[in-house]
Scaffold this active site. Structure first.
Site, short mmCIF file in Angstrom:
data_model
loop_
_atom_site.label_atom_id
_atom_site.label_comp_id
_atom_site.label_asym_id
_atom_site.label_seq_id
_atom_site.Cartn_x
_atom_site.Cartn_y
_atom_site.Cartn_z
N LYS A 169 0.83 -1.21 0.00
CA LYS A 169 0.00 0.00 0.00
C LYS A 169 0.87 1.26 0.00
O LYS A 169 1.75 1.41 0.85
CB LYS A 169 -0.90 0.03 1.24
CG LYS A 169 -1.93 -1.09 1.30
CD LYS A 169 -2.75 -0.96 2.57
CE LYS A 169 -3.74 -2.10 2.71
NZ LYS A 169 -4.52 -2.00 3.95
N HIS B 181 -5.81 2.84 1.40
CA HIS B 181 -6.51 1.87 2.23
C HIS B 181 -7.41 1.01 1.35
O HIS B 181 -7.83 1.43 0.27
CB HIS B 181 -7.34 2.57 3.31
CG HIS B 181 -6.53 3.39 4.26
ND1 HIS B 181 -5.91 2.85 5.37
CD2 HIS B 181 -6.22 4.72 4.25
CE1 HIS B 181 -5.26 3.82 6.02
NE2 HIS B 181 -5.44 4.94 5.36
N CYS C 120 -18.78 6.54 0.67
CA CYS C 120 -19.96 7.38 0.90
C CYS C 120 -21.22 6.72 0.35
O CYS C 120 -21.31 6.49 -0.87
CB CYS C 120 -19.76 8.75 0.24
SG CYS C 120 -21.15 9.88 0.50
#
Length: 313
Positions: free
Chosen positions: A84, A89, A105
């Site tokens: 990463k 993430h 969202c």
């Protein structure tokens, strides 16, 4: 005429920003962060975590990463099978690693991250202005309703309902928009607010903060004429971010003093080396002194800035 122009302009910008937030695909790490076929096979064969970490350290030594897990391990995604980048993430809803992920969202059914964070902010701003515009327009009829000056028709209940809906959405969106404006000023994501990124000298939630002006430019870009338009102008590639090791504001000074013991305990921990080919980031072009290596004590005294990655351009 002015009323119609403002109404249609705010509505168009609201829909445009909302559309861009929904249909802009979350940016994922490039192939350079994926393990080679040989390293991947060796990683899967190893059963000891120490041996797996050694493979990851060897693969990450030339990558532009400067943060680790809380246990000083290389941040690796077993699901996507890649190392990463900083501030990246894995989103369980989208099932991909998202660069500079802020949150997933439900309003837009999409991840908010590096590729569409500016669009999300503009969506909140224009929806806020749209709700304010509707509430202000209906306010005079709302007042007449309570003073019994409005004609006794079914429309008066529609006016009452419209005002309350616009006002409630305005209040809720205002709190969310204010929170994200604060995040932009501090150069943090929602995830980093709850779980500070870990640097060489320990966890530091302000590690990516360059000052309010530069933090704003990192999201909206250098050209102010494009700030209010939902077109991508954010600086960088989402993988490399400049970091500020010297902490200037009182909140950051508190964090620095709390993390002082972590510096001595983590000094001998293995850490991926920084790339050799580096150039000054344009966000930090006005800063005079740069630190390539050396004790943290000298960094604090000199008040210098430290880059954590290769060029963002």
């Amino acid at each position: 005429v002015v009323y119609l122009v403002v109404f249609h302009l705010s509505f168009v910008m609201f829909v445009w920003s909302y559309w861009k937030t929904i249909f802009t695909s979350p940016a994922s790490p490039s192939n350079e962060f994926c393990l080679s076929k040989a390293d991947k096979e060796q990683y899967e064969k190893e059963e000891r975590p120490e041996s797996q970490q050694e493979i990851l350290r060897r693969a990450a030594k030339d990558l532009p990463i400067y943060t680790t897990t809380a246990s000083r391990a290389i941040r690796y995604c077993d699901r996507c099978q890649l190392i990463k980048p900083d501030r990246c993430h894995h989103c369980s809803a989208c099932d991909i690693c998202v660069l500079k992920m802020d949150h997933h969202c439900p309003w837009v059914n999409n991840c908010v991250g590096f590729s569409n964070y500016k669009f999300f902010l503009l969506f909140l701003m224009y929806s806020l202005l749209y709700c304010l515009f509707v509430a202000a327009t209906v306010l005079q009829y709302f007042i007449k309703f309570w003073t019994n000056e409005l004609p006794d028709t079914h429309a008066k209940f529609h006016v009452l309902f419209l005002f309350f809906v616009a006002a409630m959405f305005f209040i809720s969106i205002l709190s969310l928009f204010s929170y994200h404006c604060w995040l932009v000023g501090k150069n943090r994501s929602t995830i980093e607010t709850f779980r500070a990124p870990t640097f060489r000298n320990g966890p530091d939630k302000n590690g990516f903060s360059l000052g309010c002006s530069k933090n704003l430019r990192e999201v909206f870009g250098d050209e102010k004429k494009y700030w209010l338009l939902p077109i991508f102008t954010s600086l960088g590639d989402g993988c490399n971010f400049p970091t500020r090791l010297v902490i200037m504001d009182p909140e950051q000074l508190t964090v620095s003093s709390q993390n002082e013991p972590a510096k001595s305990s983590g000094a001998n921990q293995p850490f991926p080396t920084r790339p050799l080919s580096e150039s000054q980031n344009r966000l930090l072009a006005s800063d005079s002194q740069w630190v390539e290596s050396g004790p943290e004590e000298e960094n604090i005294k000199s008040g210098s800035l430290h880059r954590n990655a290769s060029d963002d351009s």
